[in-house]
Design an enzyme around this catalytic site. Structure first.
Site, mmCIF file in Angstrom:
data_model
loop_
_atom_site.group_PDB
_atom_site.id
_atom_site.type_symbol
_atom_site.label_atom_id
_atom_site.label_comp_id
_atom_site.label_asym_id
_atom_site.label_seq_id
_atom_site.Cartn_x
_atom_site.Cartn_y
_atom_site.Cartn_z
ATOM 1 N N ARG A 3 0.844 -1.085 -0.143
ATOM 2 C CA ARG A 3 0.010 0.125 0.187
ATOM 3 C C ARG A 3 0.972 1.188 0.007
ATOM 4 N NH1 ARG A 3 -3.355 -0.714 5.429
ATOM 5 N NH2 ARG A 3 -3.926 1.414 4.639
ATOM 6 N N SER B 27 0.687 4.041 2.013
ATOM 7 C CA SER B 27 0.820 4.663 3.284
ATOM 8 C C SER B 27 2.280 4.581 3.757
ATOM 9 C CB SER B 27 -0.113 4.526 4.053
ATOM 10 O OG SER B 27 0.226 2.992 4.945
ATOM 11 N N LYS C 28 -3.274 -8.464 10.093
ATOM 12 C CA LYS C 28 -4.633 -8.309 10.557
ATOM 13 C C LYS C 28 -5.594 -7.992 9.317
ATOM 14 C CE LYS C 28 -4.491 -3.810 12.659
ATOM 15 N NZ LYS C 28 -4.798 -2.915 14.000
ATOM 16 N N ASP C 29 -5.056 -7.210 8.326
ATOM 17 C CA ASP C 29 -5.833 -7.048 6.957
ATOM 18 C C ASP C 29 -6.016 -8.117 6.343
ATOM 19 O OD1 ASP C 29 -5.597 -4.512 7.707
ATOM 20 O OD2 ASP C 29 -3.937 -3.912 6.726
ATOM 21 N N THR D 266 -11.732 5.983 17.777
ATOM 22 C CA THR D 266 -11.529 4.684 17.306
ATOM 23 C C THR D 266 -12.419 4.444 16.035
ATOM 24 O OG1 THR D 266 -10.927 2.477 17.904
ATOM 25 C CG2 THR D 266 -12.894 3.399 18.968
ATOM 26 N N SER E 195 -12.482 1.047 15.280
ATOM 27 C CA SER E 195 -12.432 -0.312 15.526
ATOM 28 C C SER E 195 -13.699 -0.490 16.511
ATOM 29 C CB SER E 195 -11.386 -0.956 16.246
ATOM 30 O OG SER E 195 -11.392 -2.261 16.794
ATOM 31 N N LEU E 196 -14.739 -1.482 16.030
ATOM 32 C CA LEU E 196 -15.876 -1.865 16.686
ATOM 33 C C LEU E 196 -15.326 -2.600 18.068
ATOM 34 C CD1 LEU E 196 -18.321 -3.289 14.212
ATOM 35 C CD2 LEU E 196 -18.321 -0.988 15.230
ATOM 36 N N ARG E 197 -14.085 -3.486 17.890
ATOM 37 C CA ARG E 197 -13.874 -4.348 18.831
ATOM 38 C C ARG E 197 -13.087 -3.422 19.949
ATOM 39 N NH1 ARG E 197 -8.603 -4.754 20.036
ATOM 40 N NH2 ARG E 197 -7.985 -3.608 18.116
ATOM 41 N N ARG E 198 -12.343 -2.383 19.720
ATOM 42 C CA ARG E 198 -11.768 -1.492 20.934
ATOM 43 C C ARG E 198 -13.020 -0.850 21.645
ATOM 44 N NH1 ARG E 198 -7.344 0.892 16.507
ATOM 45 N NH2 ARG E 198 -5.874 -0.723 16.681
ATOM 46 N N ARG F 230 -11.193 8.030 10.967
ATOM 47 C CA ARG F 230 -10.698 7.153 10.087
ATOM 48 C C ARG F 230 -9.516 7.940 9.474
ATOM 49 N NH1 ARG F 230 -12.653 4.135 6.109
ATOM 50 N NH2 ARG F 230 -10.483 3.810 5.867
ATOM 51 N N GLY F 231 -8.748 7.480 8.505
ATOM 52 C CA GLY F 231 -7.425 8.000 7.881
ATOM 53 C C GLY F 231 -6.328 6.897 8.352
ATOM 54 N N ASN F 232 -5.381 7.149 7.535
ATOM 55 C CA ASN F 232 -4.141 6.560 7.990
ATOM 56 C C ASN F 232 -3.430 7.066 9.333
ATOM 57 O OD1 ASN F 232 -2.378 8.663 7.325
ATOM 58 N ND2 ASN F 232 -2.373 8.140 5.372
ATOM 59 N N ARG G 138 -5.037 10.317 11.387
ATOM 60 C CA ARG G 138 -5.538 10.149 12.767
ATOM 61 C C ARG G 138 -4.846 11.238 13.760
ATOM 62 N NH1 ARG G 138 -6.644 4.057 13.072
ATOM 63 N NH2 ARG G 138 -5.293 3.982 11.501
ATOM 64 N N CYS H 198 -14.431 -7.473 10.537
ATOM 65 C CA CYS H 198 -14.383 -5.850 11.280
ATOM 66 C C CYS H 198 -15.709 -5.338 11.320
ATOM 67 C CB CYS H 198 -13.453 -4.895 10.237
ATOM 68 S SG CYS H 198 -14.032 -4.686 8.761
#
Length: 358
Positions: A23, A25, A95-96, A142, A144-147, A164-166, A170, A258
């Protein structure tokens, strides 16, 4: 559209070119460069060319990842390039990568894991060093739903909003606005970017279990490209591979992603692999969490033959005992099955429906 960014290596004029997809980034480039450095040290005769491209997840910046509904947000374009023979291997954050890869691909290396924990980065105006000391109604960012699910349960006095964003974007949103008191990021990414000093608090597994594969880098190759498989397989870190096989098997059995809050923690000690896994409702009020363990203390055997291309949740690792990999995969499946028997499917289906309705 993929385009070459740089040639990593000075000996390329007389050696074969190996094209490495990544990617665009800054973090992705740093991670890819670290893998290329290891490969170049092992193969100084080769010329490594880095090919950077944008993915769907990089382009859609105004929507929470969990709402987009695409499993390969950060990998699809890279895999397309791999399939078209435009690159020879691709470096990802593990994780992606979905737990089921498209046919014809495999994870040929899982490198030694960086710290998998989540980290809190506070707004520069905040002198506090823990989430518990922030004023009531402080807003935490965040994506992330998990966090969010875990931290809402532990810190009900705080508010959580999508960001959102890299990594660069953020942090800029945190520092230059008054919208957030703190944001939650993976400690591994901050460390790789050289921003470890920004970590105000590390969230231990008791506070926040981490994402499947978090902190580990994966090298994806064409499953039938034996030359590339042989080249990258030496980068496998055995402990990381076994932990991540267990985590990915847990996620796969739960059919997580996710768009639902699924979290893990693993530890390998004295030949025993310990896996803690959990599922949460979106607000964290409903959850299931269990821990199981298994022995992964098996000798390496000559496993050439009919099983020489065996994958475990997408990972090919011939240089790690097959019985140990099977035990790790079974551990993940059994832990997920235990949670499913206790009602995990209902928790996750409600979480998915509520997320879709947001």
């Amino acid at each position: 559209m993929a385009e070459p960014v740089s040639a990593a290596g000075e000996n390329g004029a007389c050696g074969r070119a190996v094209r490495v997809g990544t990617r665009r980034s800054q973090l992705a480039r740093i991670q890819t460069d670290s893998v290329v450095e290891m490969l170049r040290a092992l193969h100084p005769e080769l010329h490594f060319e880095i090919v950077a491209m944008s993915t769907t997840g990089d382009k859609i910046l105004d929507t929470a990842l969990s709402k987009i509904g695409e499993k390969s947000l950060f990998t699809k374009e890279l895999e397309n390039a791999l399939e078209r023979n435009e690159v020879d291997l691709v470096v990802h954050s593990l994780k992606d990568l979905p737990t089921s890869l498209p046919p014809g691909f495999t994870i040929g290396a899982v490198c030694k894991r960086e710290n998998p924990l989540d980290a809190v980065v506070f707004h520069p105006k905040n002198c506090v060093k823990t989430l518990s000391l922030l004023p009531e109604k402080s807003v935490i960012g965040t994506s992330s739903l998990r966090r969010a699910a875990q931290l809402k349960k532990k810190f009900p006095q705080l508010e959580f909003r999508d960001i959102r964003g890299n990594l660069n974007t953020r942090l800029k949103k945190l520092d230059e606005r008054e919208d957030f008191s703190a944001i939650i990021l993976a400690a591994a990414g901050l460390k790789r970017m050289g921003w470890e000093s920004r970590i105000g608090q590390l969230l231990n597994p008791e506070d926040c279990l981490y994402a499947v594969g978090q902190g580990a880098l994966a090298v994806e190759v064409r499953a039938k490209d034996q030359e590339m498989l042989d080249m990258v397989s030496v980068l496998h870190d055995a402990d990381t591979v076994l932990c991540c096989i267990a985590e990915r098997a847990f996620m796969k059995r739960l059919e997580g992603g996710c768009s639902v809050p699924v979290a893990v923690s693993t530890m390998l000690k004295d030949g025993q692999l310990y896996l803690t896994g959990a599922v949460y409702s979106l607000d964290g009020s409903d959850s299931l969490k269990e821990t199981m363990q298994t022995s992964v203390n098996y000798p390496q055997q000559n496993e050439d033959g009919p099983n020489d291309d065996v994958q475990h949740v997408g990972i090919t690792a011939k240089n790690i005992p097959g019985q140990a990999q099977e035990a790790a995969e079974n551990l993940g499946v059994e832990l997920a099955s235990l949670l499913l028997s206790k009602g995990a499917k209902h928790i996750l289906s409600v979480a998915r429906q509520l997320n879709d309705a947001r």
